[in-house]
Every structure is written in structure tokens, then in C-alpha cells.
Design a protein around this motif. Structure first.
Motif, PDB file in Angstrom:
ATOM      1  N   THR A   1       2.219  12.875  -6.686  1.00 32.52           N
ATOM      2  CA  THR A   1       1.892  12.856  -8.114  1.00 32.52           C
ATOM      3  C   THR A   1       0.509  13.419  -8.388  1.00 32.52           C
ATOM      4  OG1 THR A   1       0.972  10.609  -8.009  1.00 32.52           O
ATOM      5  CG2 THR A   1       3.349  10.821  -8.430  1.00 32.52           C
ATOM      6  N   GLY A   2      -0.154  13.906  -7.337  1.00 34.40           N
ATOM      7  CA  GLY A   2      -1.484  14.478  -7.505  1.00 34.40           C
ATOM      8  C   GLY A   2      -2.618  13.505  -7.271  1.00 34.40           C
ATOM      9  N   VAL A   3      -2.318  12.217  -7.121  1.00 35.90           N
ATOM     10  CA  VAL A   3      -3.368  11.237  -6.852  1.00 35.90           C
ATOM     11  C   VAL A   3      -3.545  11.110  -5.345  1.00 35.90           C
ATOM     12  CG1 VAL A   3      -2.801  10.001  -8.970  1.00 35.90           C
ATOM     13  CG2 VAL A   3      -1.823   9.230  -6.794  1.00 35.90           C
ATOM     14  N   PRO A   4      -4.667  10.564  -4.885  1.00 33.42           N
ATOM     15  CA  PRO A   4      -4.859  10.369  -3.442  1.00 33.42           C
ATOM     16  C   PRO A   4      -3.734   9.533  -2.829  1.00 33.42           C
ATOM     17  CG  PRO A   4      -6.929  10.043  -4.600  1.00 33.42           C
ATOM     18  CD  PRO A   4      -5.873  10.186  -5.663  1.00 33.42           C
ATOM     19  N   PHE A   5      -3.482   9.789  -1.562  1.00 29.66           N
ATOM     20  CA  PHE A   5      -2.372   9.141  -0.869  1.00 29.66           C
ATOM     21  C   PHE A   5      -2.435   7.631  -0.996  1.00 29.66           C
ATOM     22  CE2 PHE A   5      -0.727   6.982   2.884  1.00 29.66           C
ATOM     23  CZ  PHE A   5       0.563   7.465   2.950  1.00 29.66           C
ATOM     24  N   HIS A   6      -3.611   7.047  -0.769  1.00 27.28           N
ATOM     25  CA  HIS A   6      -3.687   5.590  -0.747  1.00 27.28           C
ATOM     26  C   HIS A   6      -3.399   5.000  -2.130  1.00 27.28           C
ATOM     27  CE1 HIS A   6      -7.691   4.871  -2.694  1.00 27.28           C
ATOM     28  NE2 HIS A   6      -7.860   6.134  -2.356  1.00 27.28           N
ATOM     29  N   GLU A   7      -3.709   5.729  -3.193  1.00 28.23           N
ATOM     30  CA  GLU A   7      -3.398   5.237  -4.540  1.00 28.23           C
ATOM     31  C   GLU A   7      -1.899   5.285  -4.813  1.00 28.23           C
ATOM     32  OE1 GLU A   7      -5.671   7.126  -7.573  1.00 28.23           O
ATOM     33  OE2 GLU A   7      -7.586   6.829  -6.548  1.00 28.23           O
ATOM     34  N   LEU A   8      -1.253   6.374  -4.383  1.00 27.22           N
ATOM     35  CA  LEU A   8       0.194   6.486  -4.561  1.00 27.22           C
ATOM     36  C   LEU A   8       0.910   5.414  -3.751  1.00 27.22           C
ATOM     37  CD1 LEU A   8       2.584   8.060  -5.738  1.00 27.22           C
ATOM     38  CD2 LEU A   8       2.455   9.591  -3.752  1.00 27.22           C
ATOM     39  N   GLN A   9       0.434   5.171  -2.541  1.00 29.25           N
ATOM     40  CA  GLN A   9       1.052   4.142  -1.705  1.00 29.25           C
ATOM     41  C   GLN A   9       0.806   2.746  -2.278  1.00 29.25           C
ATOM     42  OE1 GLN A   9      -0.390   3.625   2.422  1.00 29.25           O
ATOM     43  NE2 GLN A   9       1.755   3.896   3.045  1.00 29.25           N
ATOM     44  N   ALA A  10      -0.366   2.515  -2.853  1.00 32.12           N
ATOM     45  CA  ALA A  10      -0.639   1.221  -3.491  1.00 32.12           C
ATOM     46  C   ALA A  10       0.295   0.992  -4.673  1.00 32.12           C
ATOM     47  CB  ALA A  10      -2.096   1.157  -3.940  1.00 32.12           C
ATOM     48  N   GLU A  11       0.595   2.053  -5.435  1.00 33.94           N
ATOM     49  CA  GLU A  11       1.550   1.921  -6.531  1.00 33.94           C
ATOM     50  C   GLU A  11       2.937   1.586  -5.990  1.00 33.94           C
ATOM     51  OE1 GLU A  11       3.694   4.475 -10.105  1.00 33.94           O
ATOM     52  OE2 GLU A  11       1.968   5.357  -9.071  1.00 33.94           O
ATOM     53  N   GLN A  12       3.302   2.217  -4.886  1.00 37.11           N
ATOM     54  CA  GLN A  12       4.586   1.921  -4.247  1.00 37.11           C
ATOM     55  C   GLN A  12       4.676   0.432  -3.893  1.00 37.11           C
ATOM     56  OE1 GLN A  12       5.063   2.975  -0.101  1.00 37.11           O
ATOM     57  NE2 GLN A  12       7.068   3.898  -0.509  1.00 37.11           N
ATOM     58  N   ILE A  13       3.604  -0.105  -3.313  1.00 35.65           N
ATOM     59  CA  ILE A  13       3.577  -1.520  -2.931  1.00 35.65           C
ATOM     60  C   ILE A  13       3.658  -2.410  -4.162  1.00 35.65           C
ATOM     61  CG2 ILE A  13       2.144  -3.316  -1.890  1.00 35.65           C
ATOM     62  CD1 ILE A  13       1.025  -1.100  -0.017  1.00 35.65           C
ATOM     63  N   GLU A  14       2.938  -2.043  -5.207  1.00 28.87           N
ATOM     64  CA  GLU A  14       2.962  -2.827  -6.444  1.00 28.87           C
ATOM     65  C   GLU A  14       4.369  -2.878  -7.029  1.00 28.87           C
ATOM     66  OE1 GLU A  14       0.662  -2.981 -10.788  1.00 28.87           O
ATOM     67  OE2 GLU A  14       0.508  -1.204  -9.508  1.00 28.87           O
ATOM     68  N   ARG A  15       5.053  -1.738  -7.065  1.00 26.15           N
ATOM     69  CA  ARG A  15       6.417  -1.705  -7.603  1.00 26.15           C
ATOM     70  C   ARG A  15       7.365  -2.532  -6.741  1.00 26.15           C
ATOM     71  NH1 ARG A  15       8.194   4.125 -10.074  1.00 26.15           N
ATOM     72  NH2 ARG A  15       6.321   4.595 -11.294  1.00 26.15           N
ATOM     73  N   PHE A  16       7.176  -2.472  -5.435  1.00 26.09           N
ATOM     74  CA  PHE A  16       8.005  -3.272  -4.533  1.00 26.09           C
ATOM     75  C   PHE A  16       7.851  -4.756  -4.842  1.00 26.09           C
ATOM     76  CE2 PHE A  16       7.884  -5.913  -0.668  1.00 26.09           C
ATOM     77  CZ  PHE A  16       9.196  -5.802  -0.243  1.00 26.09           C
ATOM     78  N   ARG A  17       6.610  -5.212  -4.934  1.00 20.77           N
ATOM     79  CA  ARG A  17       6.380  -6.646  -5.147  1.00 20.77           C
ATOM     80  C   ARG A  17       6.872  -7.105  -6.525  1.00 20.77           C
ATOM     81  NH1 ARG A  17       0.991  -6.586  -1.857  1.00 20.77           N
ATOM     82  NH2 ARG A  17       1.736  -7.462   0.117  1.00 20.77           N
ATOM     83  N   LYS A  18       6.709  -6.253  -7.526  1.00 27.27           N
ATOM     84  CA  LYS A  18       7.200  -6.626  -8.857  1.00 27.27           C
ATOM     85  C   LYS A  18       8.718  -6.759  -8.851  1.00 27.27           C
ATOM     86  CE  LYS A  18       7.239  -5.377 -13.746  1.00 27.27           C
ATOM     87  NZ  LYS A  18       8.683  -5.722 -13.847  1.00 27.27           N
ATOM     88  N   THR A  19       9.396  -5.794  -8.233  1.00 28.75           N
ATOM     89  CA  THR A  19      10.855  -5.850  -8.171  1.00 28.75           C
ATOM     90  C   THR A  19      11.314  -7.074  -7.397  1.00 28.75           C
ATOM     91  OG1 THR A  19      10.964  -3.432  -8.265  1.00 28.75           O
ATOM     92  CG2 THR A  19      12.935  -4.587  -7.503  1.00 28.75           C
ATOM     93  N   TRP A  20      10.637  -7.365  -6.306  1.00 26.47           N
ATOM     94  CA  TRP A  20      10.976  -8.554  -5.509  1.00 26.47           C
ATOM     95  C   TRP A  20      10.883  -9.811  -6.372  1.00 26.47           C
ATOM     96  CZ3 TRP A  20      12.232  -8.624  -0.188  1.00 26.47           C
ATOM     97  CH2 TRP A  20      12.371  -9.903   0.358  1.00 26.47           C
ATOM     98  N   SER A  21       9.794  -9.914  -7.122  1.00 24.33           N
ATOM     99  CA  SER A  21       9.601 -11.073  -7.990  1.00 24.33           C
ATOM    100  C   SER A  21      10.685 -11.147  -9.060  1.00 24.33           C
ATOM    101  CB  SER A  21       8.220 -11.018  -8.639  1.00 24.33           C
ATOM    102  OG  SER A  21       8.020 -12.085  -9.529  1.00 24.33           O
ATOM    103  N   ASP A  22      11.035 -10.001  -9.616  1.00 23.20           N
ATOM    104  CA  ASP A  22      12.063  -9.971 -10.662  1.00 23.20           C
ATOM    105  C   ASP A  22      13.417 -10.430 -10.120  1.00 23.20           C
ATOM    106  OD1 ASP A  22      10.178  -9.033 -12.437  1.00 23.20           O
ATOM    107  OD2 ASP A  22      10.816  -6.933 -12.306  1.00 23.20           O
TER     108      ASP A  22
END
Length: 339
Positions: A213-234
Motif C-alpha cells: 500500500t506504499g507504507v513501510p512494511f512494519h506498518e502494513l504488517q501491524a495493520e494486518q495484526i490489528e485486523r486479525f485481532r479485531k476479527t477474532w474478537s468479533d
């Protein structure tokens, strides 16, 4: 606090510069490195799985051997290509290895990475069903595997068996309670991370994401982790998930380290193509411990994960790979609050 383990790609080469010149070398040294890592206080020994290559392939004999030689360290894969797997046979192998290790198995599975041959899974006797692709097949194999790990009976017993059967439908044996909650999916995108959470698998994310998406790798991966945890909670699963990321981290504390990795200190993210699509690759961390501490403190994905896997150059031998693990545990991890 973080779980810190190593991830070995299991390469071998006949080169005189390699400490692993055969498959035997890699397998035996992998066991030795797991033992050494446990003695150093590391938390995990993980191994890559690749077919048709001079790398580790069938993982369960190795995992069982490591389990028999160690007593505490987690033992896992990153990742098993489910396009190649018979989920029934895999459930038996996994149950056996987990019981040998006393319930320390942490299995990373996925659709797999680019292959050495064209559609290698077909040589193993597997082909996607009509109207599906190999990724669909990998997910279906995984669905069956996860269902088998629940331990429910499904097979009609023979009315005249060789040995007495328990009542009801039969399950695969040996069964290991709890293994179902220790399966991880290697996700390469944010959408796949959400799917992983929906299936009730832990998230394993590496130094490669198959999107950009044009952002640094670690930021894109952090978003991936955030989406994972939110979905898990849902979804509301009954247990807490785990998240791992892998990193190439090489503290330079002596002249040997400097000779091997002194030129890697200025590396950054890379964007390229893999399997016909764009991908973003994470940087290599190399430098003095102080430099690494400052850089890793800014890595949002490492901060978000509970498990960190250190990629080790296994062809440099057990002694040197153990030195790298010890350097991270001693010089880097405490300053970052990981130990």
C-alpha cells in the motif's frame, strides 16, 4: 515479554563454505540447534517446509526428534504447504509428534510459497476440484485437518474388528488434546489475516507480504495484526489467539559478525513481484546492539506480536546460529522489555 524463537530455512549445499552439505547435516544440526536454543533460554524452534528443494521437507520426523531431545521449547513449522498434504495422515503425524513433545507443537500451515516445480502438489496426487484453484484446495485440506483435530468420531467401526473398538464412531489416533488451538496460518495479506481469525487459527506473519500500500512494511504488517485481532474478537472464539512475526536480526558484537553482516546495516524494505503479484519485503536488521534496539523499538508489528521468530542462516552452522540467538537474547531483548 515476548516468546522468542528461531526459524530455520533448512538449506544445504555441497559448497565448501556451507556447514550443511547434505540433508543429513541439516536434520541433525536442526536438532542440535533446538537443544542449544533451549539451553540459552529461547522459547521456540521453528522450521520451514519446501518440496523439491535442498531444504527441509517432511517436518514430522524432525519435530518428533526435537521433541524427544528437548523438554521446554516450543516446536513448530513456518509453514507447511497444505496443497501437498493428506489431512488424515497429517493429523496422525501431528498427534504423534505432539504427544512425544508433551504438547509443545505449534504448527504453522498455509497455502504455501512459490514452488520449485510447476504444480508440484500434482506429483503428490492432489489436484484442485473443478472450478477451484490450488489455494482453495489448500484451504479445504486445512478445514478437514482442523476438524480432525477436534477428536470427534466419524468412521463407521467394523463389526468384526481385529481389536475391540470403543462405542460409537471412531476418530483418528493418536489424538492429542489441545493441538487444535496451536495451529497457525501463514497469512500474506490483511484479508487473509481476517480469514485466519474467522477459522480460529493463530496468525503467523513473515518478512514478506503479498500486497503493498506504499507504507513501510512494519506498518502494513501491524495493520494486518490489528485486523486479525479485531476479527477474532468479533467472532468470539473460546481461546486467546497468538501472533508471530519473523525478522532477520543480526547484532554485530565481534569481528565474525561484522564479516558476515557488516554490509547489511543500511538495508530497507523492498518491493517486488512474487507469484505474479506485487509484494513488500521487510528489511534486515544488522548493526550494533544499540542501533538495533533503537530501530526495533520503532517496528510496530514486532511491538504488536507476542512471538518473534529470528531467521537464522543455518548454513553457517549450529555454533554460529546459537551465537546469534544468544546475542539477541542478551544484548537486545532486555533493553526492549522482551526479557
Amino acid at each position: 515479554m515476548k516468546n522468542i524463537g528461531f526459524l530455520s530455512f533448512g538449506h544445504w549445499s555441497p559448497s565448501p563454505h556451507s556447514q550443511t552439505r547434505s540433508a543429513s547435516d541439516v536434520l541433525l544440526q536442526s536438532i542440535d540447534l533446538a537443544v542449544a536454543a533451549e539451553e540459552l533460554g529461547a522459547d521456540g524452534a521453528y522450521f520451514r517446509v519446501h518440496h523439491f528443494a535442498n531444504q527441509l521437507a517432511s517436518p514430522f520426523p524432525l519435530l518428533a526428534a526435537v521433541g524427544a531431545k528437548t523438554s521446554r521449547i516450543e516446536i513448530g513449522t513456518g509453514v507447511i504447504d497444505m496443497r501437498y498434504e493428506n489431512p488424515f495422515y497429517m493429523a496422525e503425524d501431528a498427534g504423534s509428534a505432539d504427544l512425544i513433545s508433551g504438547g509443545r507443537l505449534q504448527l504453522g500451515v498455509s497455502r504455501g510459497s512459490p514452488e520449485q516445480v510447476i504444480d508440484g502438489f500434482r506429483y503428490f496426487g492432489y489436484a484442485p476440484a473443478e472450478g477451484t484453484d490450488s489455494g482453495d484446495m489448500a484451504r479445504e485440506h486445512t478445514r478437514i485437518f482442523l476438524d480432525l483435530l477436534e477428536g470427534r468420531g466419524f468412521a463407521e467401526p467394523n463389526p468384526s474388528p481385529m481389536f475391540p473398538n470403543p462405542p460409537g464412531l471412531l476418530r483418528l489416533e493418536p489424538h492429542s488434546d489441545g493441538l487444535r488451538e496451536r495451529i497457525w496460518w501463514g497469512a500474506g495479506t490483511r484479508a487473509t489475516a481476517e480469514w485466519t481469525a474467522q477459522q480460529g487459527m493463530n496468525l503467523m506473519s513473515s518478512t514478506l507480504l503479498s500486497e503493498d500500500t506504499g507504507v513501510p512494511f512494519h506498518e502494513l504488517q501491524a495493520e494486518q495484526i490489528e485486523r486479525f485481532r479485531k476479527t477474532w474478537s468479533d467472532v468470539g472464539h473460546s481461546f486467546e489467539p497468538r501472533v508471530s512475526v519473523s525478522r532477520s536480526i543480526f547484532p554485530i558484537v565481534d569481528d565474525v559478525d561484522r564479516a558476515y553482516f557488516g554490509r547489511e546495516g543500511g538495508s530497507g524494505d523492498q518491493v517486488g513481484y512474487i507469484d505474479g503479484g506485487i509484494a513488500r519485503f521487510g528489511k534486515t536488521y544488522a548493526g550494533s546492539p544499540d542501533k538495533l534496539i533503537a530501530e526495533l523499538a520503532r517496528d510496530e508489528a514486532v511491538a504488536a506480536a507476542d512471538t518473534l521468530l529470528l531467521t537464522v542462516p543455518n548454513q553457517l552452522g549450529v555454533e554460529y546460529c546459537a551465537h546469534l540467538i544468544e546475542s539477541v537474547l542478551t544484548h537486545v531483548a532486555p533493553e526492549l522489555g522482551w526479557r
